[in-house]
Design a protein around this motif. Sequence first.
Motif, PDB file in Angstrom:
ATOM      1  N   LEU A 171      40.788  22.042   7.945  1.00 28.67           N
ATOM      2  CA  LEU A 171      41.481  20.802   8.297  1.00 28.67           C
ATOM      3  C   LEU A 171      40.982  20.298   9.638  1.00 28.67           C
ATOM      4  CD1 LEU A 171      44.789  22.403   7.360  1.00 28.67           C
ATOM      5  CD2 LEU A 171      44.294  20.101   6.565  1.00 28.67           C
ATOM      6  N   ASP A 172      40.478  19.077   9.626  1.00 29.80           N
ATOM      7  CA  ASP A 172      40.128  18.450  10.901  1.00 29.80           C
ATOM      8  C   ASP A 172      41.226  17.432  11.142  1.00 29.80           C
ATOM      9  OD1 ASP A 172      38.885  17.634  13.170  1.00 29.80           O
ATOM     10  OD2 ASP A 172      36.943  17.207  12.234  1.00 29.80           O
ATOM     11  N   GLU A 173      42.212  17.830  11.933  1.00 28.92           N
ATOM     12  CA  GLU A 173      43.399  16.992  12.076  1.00 28.92           C
ATOM     13  C   GLU A 173      43.107  15.703  12.827  1.00 28.92           C
ATOM     14  OE1 GLU A 173      46.204  19.228  14.206  1.00 28.92           O
ATOM     15  OE2 GLU A 173      46.989  20.230  12.424  1.00 28.92           O
TER      16      GLU A 173
ATOM     17  N   LYS B 228      33.988  20.126  17.795  1.00 29.04           N
ATOM     18  CA  LYS B 228      34.774  20.744  16.716  1.00 29.04           C
ATOM     19  C   LYS B 228      34.369  20.201  15.346  1.00 29.04           C
ATOM     20  CE  LYS B 228      38.571  19.264  18.653  1.00 29.04           C
ATOM     21  NZ  LYS B 228      38.032  18.567  19.847  1.00 29.04           N
ATOM     22  N   THR B 229      34.252  18.879  15.255  1.00 36.43           N
ATOM     23  CA  THR B 229      33.861  18.289  13.972  1.00 36.43           C
ATOM     24  C   THR B 229      32.437  18.700  13.615  1.00 36.43           C
ATOM     25  OG1 THR B 229      35.366  16.436  14.320  1.00 36.43           O
ATOM     26  CG2 THR B 229      33.619  16.109  12.727  1.00 36.43           C
ATOM     27  N   THR B 230      31.588  18.781  14.630  1.00 40.09           N
ATOM     28  CA  THR B 230      30.217  19.216  14.407  1.00 40.09           C
ATOM     29  C   THR B 230      30.204  20.632  13.821  1.00 40.09           C
ATOM     30  OG1 THR B 230      29.580  17.898  16.321  1.00 40.09           O
ATOM     31  CG2 THR B 230      27.984  19.533  15.539  1.00 40.09           C
TER      32      THR B 230
ATOM     33  N   PRO C 214      39.150  15.745   6.140  1.00 34.03           N
ATOM     34  CA  PRO C 214      38.392  15.233   7.282  1.00 34.03           C
ATOM     35  C   PRO C 214      39.289  14.579   8.314  1.00 34.03           C
ATOM     36  CG  PRO C 214      38.219  13.705   5.463  1.00 34.03           C
ATOM     37  CD  PRO C 214      39.039  14.878   4.969  1.00 34.03           C
ATOM     38  N   GLN C 215      38.725  14.395   9.494  1.00 30.38           N
ATOM     39  CA  GLN C 215      39.458  13.807  10.604  1.00 30.38           C
ATOM     40  C   GLN C 215      39.873  12.371  10.296  1.00 30.38           C
ATOM     41  OE1 GLN C 215      37.300  14.325  14.217  1.00 30.38           O
ATOM     42  NE2 GLN C 215      39.046  13.847  15.495  1.00 30.38           N
ATOM     43  N   GLU C 216      38.946  11.638   9.622  1.00 34.63           N
ATOM     44  CA  GLU C 216      39.287  10.273   9.274  1.00 34.63           C
ATOM     45  C   GLU C 216      39.463  10.186   7.771  1.00 34.63           C
ATOM     46  OE1 GLU C 216      36.497   7.512  11.481  1.00 34.63           O
ATOM     47  OE2 GLU C 216      36.060   9.493  12.278  1.00 34.63           O
TER      48      GLU C 216
HETATM   49 MG   LIG Z   1      36.329  15.594  15.746  1.00 33.53          MG
END
Ligand SMILES: [Mg+2]
Length: 618
Positions: free
Chosen positions: A529-531, A409-411, A450-452
């Motif tokens: 949004l990358d939760e 997903k992040t990719t 971002p996720q982080e």
């Molecule tokens: Mg991810």
Amino acid sequence: MWSQLYRAFSRSKVEDPGRVARRVLRLARPYRARLLVAAACMLLLALTTSAYAYVVGPLLRFIYEGGAAPGEFGWFGRRVGAWLAADAGRMALLLSGMVVGLALVKGLAHYGEISLMGAVGQGTMHDVRRALMDRVLSLAPDQLVAEERGDLASRFMVDVAMMEAVVTYGLTALVRDLLQAAALVALALYLDPVLGAIALAILPLTSWLIVAIARRMRRTQRRAQDALGALAARIEETAAGLAVIRHHGAEASQAARFAEANRRARDGQLAAIRIRAFSSPLMELLGAAALAATLWYAQSRVSSGEISPERFVSFFTAVFLLYAPVKSLGAVANFLQAGLAGADRVFRVLDREPAPVREGPDEAPPLRDRLALRGVRFRRGDNVVLDGLDLELRAGERLAVVGRSGAGKTTLAQILVRLLDAEAGEIRWDGEPIERYSGASVRRQIAVVPQEPFLFHDTVRANIALGRPARGTSVEEAARAAGLEPVLARLEGGLDADVGEVGGRLSGGERQRVCIARALYQGGSVLLLDEAVSSLDATAEAEVGEAIERAAQGRTTLVIAHRLSSVRRADRIAVLEGGRIVEQGTFDELVARRGVFAELFAEQLVRGPAAAGDGDAR
Ligand SMILES: [Mg+2]
Ligand SMILES: Nc1ncnc2c1ncn2[C@@H]1O[C@H](COP(=O)(O)OP(=O)(O)OP(=O)(O)O)[C@@H](O)[C@H]1O
């Protein structure tokens, strides 16, 4: 074991030093005017030093006997001799005048050389650091994952400083010491060719030794600098991971990791110091041997009258002075190796190619209709992450992408914002191939949370604006929309409060809200949004969820969703599995289908959201 041995061996390998040196010198090119003036200063230094040697013999004779030696200094010497002979006081005047005059010229030349070469060296390094930073800023975040941040910092600091030695000492040595040596050699040969030849016979051996030692030094120095980089990496890591270290009682193991790096750094430097310590006395010894041979032979020449005593004193002084530049050339050869090893480490960063992303010159317009992906493929090494992915994001809708941890997903998000490029398939932005547009303009359109969450050591305001001009939304509005108001009310200084190193003065949920505000401030037509839920408790999750809710209101939103709330409120849900979208539909449709989504959803109900695919793996 073999691979370790191989790594140890190949790590010590330095590229062709000649090529590296030429590349370093090319960097100094913009400063060539100053280099030329510095070279002129060095020539002056060389000449004044030789002049000292040249006059010292006759001067001694003046002191002991008065009057000029017949035949010394030619016509000039005879005239001066006659002038001096007329009055004894003139001698003292001339002597002191010459000494002060020479010292003055020498001093000026020295000042010019040091300050100009300093300007060249520091200027070049300033440029190198800028180029390094430009290169780092051009890389995709993924590309730095393998790099240790501390080691990277050490390249900026330690290795660049070492490189400066190549420019400053290297060029100074080449010009000043070689000129000096050449002038003194010429003087010695002029004063007595036979004695000169004896004294200089040692030079080839010396040069050979210098080269042999330098070669050894290069390998040693490269290892020493790698060790310093590793040490810096451990320090950075300890500072960044202090919470984990303390929580899990890993103090001892981290201290041991550090001790190992510390020991290597010490041993690396010691090995280099030993070579240096050994090479200087060696040169000294060779010089002494040459001097001894000369003295021994000179004695017979002086007593047989083949050379006058004052000539011999001048000669002796010239040979004596010669060993300073030769020794310094030896020392510089070692410095150069350190500099070349540093340069090599710096060039390795400078030569990193940014991940190839196809892009064009056009500015991506706001998304009006749809962002469509067809057959997108992406691999990391042998790991096929996306394998023919089809997906459509329609303007105005809220699409959730769900999938297990590591599904890609992040990719996918990185590919959409053009920090990575798909190796096959097409992405169309309102029907236009996305490669038409510049990556930067696509990123202006797609605001990412971002996720982080990452914050800079600066104020909340600066962290939201990131130096970008407001495009419709002010920092205050963005902060309000992201639900930061209660947080700001608590912080002394509100928006202008400092967030601490990596935002350490804020909680995880607060940091996430700052990141949401950052995306809102950016504007753009798509919100991505990358939760991340792992770091949040139920209250914080609810607060962040609300912030997201408000942020997503009336916008085209792509949520990489881990929260049940975001999944439920999405207009459409796409399930990513095995590199493709395997299911799509509304929440109710997907639950009714009893497929992958229903399974993920059931897992989440049982085990909490993390099971549905969170885990900030990186
Ligand atoms: Mg991810
Ligand atoms: N920088 C990287 N280098 C090599 N492999 C990577 C890198 N980043 C991610 N991967 C791998 O690529 C795959 C997809 O990772 P990705 O981060 O896209 O997963 P994700 O779906 O976002 O997972 P999560 O829900 O845990 O965030 C994983 O197998 C992961 O191990």
